[in-house]
Design an enzyme around this catalytic site. Sequence first.
Site, PDB file in Angstrom:
ATOM      1  N   LYS A  80       1.014  -1.066   0.756  1.00  0.00           N
ATOM      2  CA  LYS A  80      -0.656  -0.165  -0.218  1.00  0.00           C
ATOM      3  C   LYS A  80       0.414   1.286   0.468  1.00  0.00           C
ATOM      4  O   LYS A  80       2.113   1.113   0.863  1.00  0.00           O
ATOM      5  CB  LYS A  80      -1.205   0.398   1.273  1.00  0.00           C
ATOM      6  CG  LYS A  80      -2.076   1.175   0.518  1.00  0.00           C
ATOM      7  CD  LYS A  80      -2.586   0.688   2.140  1.00  0.00           C
ATOM      8  CE  LYS A  80      -4.045   1.987   2.790  1.00  0.00           C
ATOM      9  NZ  LYS A  80      -5.071   1.927   3.420  1.00  0.00           N
ATOM     10  N   SER A 155      -9.741   2.776   2.459  1.00  0.00           N
ATOM     11  CA  SER A 155      -8.979   3.093   1.625  1.00  0.00           C
ATOM     12  C   SER A 155      -7.781   2.086   0.738  1.00  0.00           C
ATOM     13  O   SER A 155      -7.925   2.445   0.267  1.00  0.00           O
ATOM     14  CB  SER A 155      -8.359   4.002   2.288  1.00  0.00           C
ATOM     15  OG  SER A 155      -6.979   3.279   3.030  1.00  0.00           O
ATOM     16  N   SER A 179     -10.397   0.314   6.495  1.00  0.00           N
ATOM     17  CA  SER A 179      -9.356  -0.027   5.112  1.00  0.00           C
ATOM     18  C   SER A 179      -8.818  -1.174   4.869  1.00  0.00           C
ATOM     19  O   SER A 179      -8.599  -1.063   4.279  1.00  0.00           O
ATOM     20  CB  SER A 179      -8.567   1.376   5.222  1.00  0.00           C
ATOM     21  OG  SER A 179      -9.405   2.830   5.463  1.00  0.00           O
TER      22      SER A 179
END
Lengths: 507, 98
Positions: A80, A155, A179
Site C-alpha cells: 500500500k 482506503s 480500510s
Amino acid sequence: MSELIRRTAAELSGLLSSGEVSAVEVTQAHLDRIAQVDGDVHAFLHVAGEQALAEAAAVDTARKAGEQLGALAGVPIAVKDVMTTQGLPTTAGSKMLEGWIPPYDATVVRRLKEARLVTLGKTNMDEFAMGSSTEHSAYGATHNPWDLDRIPGGSGGGSSAALAAFEAPLATGTDTGGSIRQPASVTGTVGVKPTYGAVSRYGLIALASSLDQAGPCARTVLDTALLHEVMAGHDPLDSTSLTDGYPDVVAAAKAGATEGIAGLKIGVIRELHGGDGGYQAGVMARFDESLALLTKAGAEIVEVSCPSFTAALAAYYLILPSEASSNLAKFDAMRYGLRVGPAGVEAPSAEQVMAATRAAGFGDEVKRRIILGTYALSSGYYDAYYGSAQKVRTLIQRDFAAAFGQADVLVSPTSPTTAFKLGAKLDDPLSMYLQDVATIPANLAGVPGMSLPSGLADEDGLPAGIQLLAPAQADDRLYRVGAALESLLVESWGGPFLAKNTLEAMK
Amino acid sequence: MPAISRDEVAHLAGLARIEMNDAELDRMAGQLDVILGAVAQVREVAGDDVPATSHPMPLVNVTRPDVPRPGLSAEQALAGAPAQQEQRFRVPRILEED
C-alpha cells in the site's frame, strides 16, 4: 493465464521451496498479469518490475546456495502506497507527495525485505487513507475486479483489487476505521486489522495515530496468517509497539481448518445486525448462513449487546479528524513534497506559500477532515466534541469487555452493503462514512478484526463479507474461527470464492 | 440555525493554512454542517462520571540509551526538498516586509 497467479501464497511457498518453480518465474507471471489487467483495474500507482525481478533472482540464488529462507521468501507482494519504501515513490494517493522518494523504509517494509518477499509495486488508495472507495485518490479510482463500474472499497482498494484480480497473492494494508476490512469485504478477499500496536507504525504516513494499524491482506485465511506473522513484532522505533502478547496466528489458522471450533462461543452483536442500520438483505442472508454453518460445526451462538456502538461513528468522525488535522500539519511545503506559490503575489511569505500549497496539494475530503478536526479541537468546542468523543471511546471499550465475557469472538457483517457504483456517494460524505459503521468500534477499542467472504448477495451477485472480532492480543482466535468458517464455506461452494467471478476481463 | 457558519469555516481554513475561494467555502460550510449535525450526538452519550480514553492500549514512556547512531545524511534529508541552499532547506521569507 498462467496457473501460478491462481495459487495461494502457501502453495507458492511449497512450489518455491521444493524447487518446482523459481521466484523469477512467479514474479514474471504476476508482472505479466499486471500488464494484462491493470489498465482496467488500476490497482497499482507504481510497478517496480525490474527491482522485483532482481529481488526474485537474489532469492533463487540464495536458495540454490542452501541458505535458510522463510516460508514466504520469493512470494510477490503489493505494498500500500502509505508505507515508505526507500528508492520507490510513495504518495499516499496525494498530489502533495507526487514524485517523493523516501530516504528510508517503513519497519513493515524492512520486515518484508528481511523475509525476502518480492515487492511488485505500490497500490492505490484514498488520499492519506481518507475514504471507503479509492475515489479520493489524486491519481484516479481503482475498479472492482467483480464489476469495473464499482468501487473496490477503501482506503486500501488498490491492495484488495490487486488480490481479487490475481495481480498479487499478498498485499499490505492499513486500517484506521475499516480500510483493510471493508475493501476485503467488497472484493471477496481476506483482511485483518491486528491488535493496535502489533504492527509497527514507523514509516507509515499517519492518518490518526491512536487508530492506525497496519495488517495483512490475502485471498485465504492461512495466507493472511503467514503475512501477519512477518509483519507483526515489537519495534523500538514505535513508542506504541507492543512488547509482548503475539499469539501464533499461523498455528491457529491451521488448527481452525483441521480441528474445528466445537465448543467455542460466538457472539452476534445486536447493534450491528440488520435493523435500521442500512444493511443490505443479501449481506444479511449470507451472514445468517455463516452463523448456521458455525452452529453446525459445534459453536454456540449467543447474542450480545454493545449499546455504545450506536455512537461509535460519531465519536470516530471527531477523533479521526482531530488527530488527522494535527498529523497533516507536517505538509507545510518546506522540507519535502509539493511547494506552490500563491498566484499574483511577489515575494510571498512562508505562511502564504503553505496555504497555497495545501490548497493545491490536498483533495476535497482531506480538506474537509482537516477543517472538521480544527473545529473539534478549537477552544470552546473541545470539551463538547473531542472530549465527549473520548468518553464514548471508554464506553465502547467497556461494551467490548462485557461482550468478551460472554463470547470468545464476536461477529457482524463487515460492510453493510456490497460494492456501490463509482461516483454514487462522492457528493454525500456522510453516506460514504456509513460504510464503516461496523468496522470502526474495533479501531476505537484497539481490538483485532478480520473480514472474510461470506458469499454473493442475491440481489446483485456481488461479494459480501463477515467480520470476526477478538479481544486485544488474542488475534489467534480470528484465524482459528476464520479458517474453520472458510473451510466450511469453500466446501459449500465447491471451490475457492474468487472462482465465482465470471467477469470476462478477469479470466 | 446551522451548526457552523461560512465565516467560521473561513476562519478555520486560515488556522489550518488552507487557501479557499468563495465557492469552496460555501460548499464546505454546507457539508460540514451536515456532518456536525450527525456527530453532535456524542455530547448526549456519556455522563460526567465516564473518564476519557485517548488511546486504546496502556501507554508507557519509551527511552533508549543516549548513544549516537547513524541517521540520514544531509544529502538524503535534502533530497526531497522543494528548494535548498548551502546544505540547508531554503524557505520563503518568514518575517513581514518593512
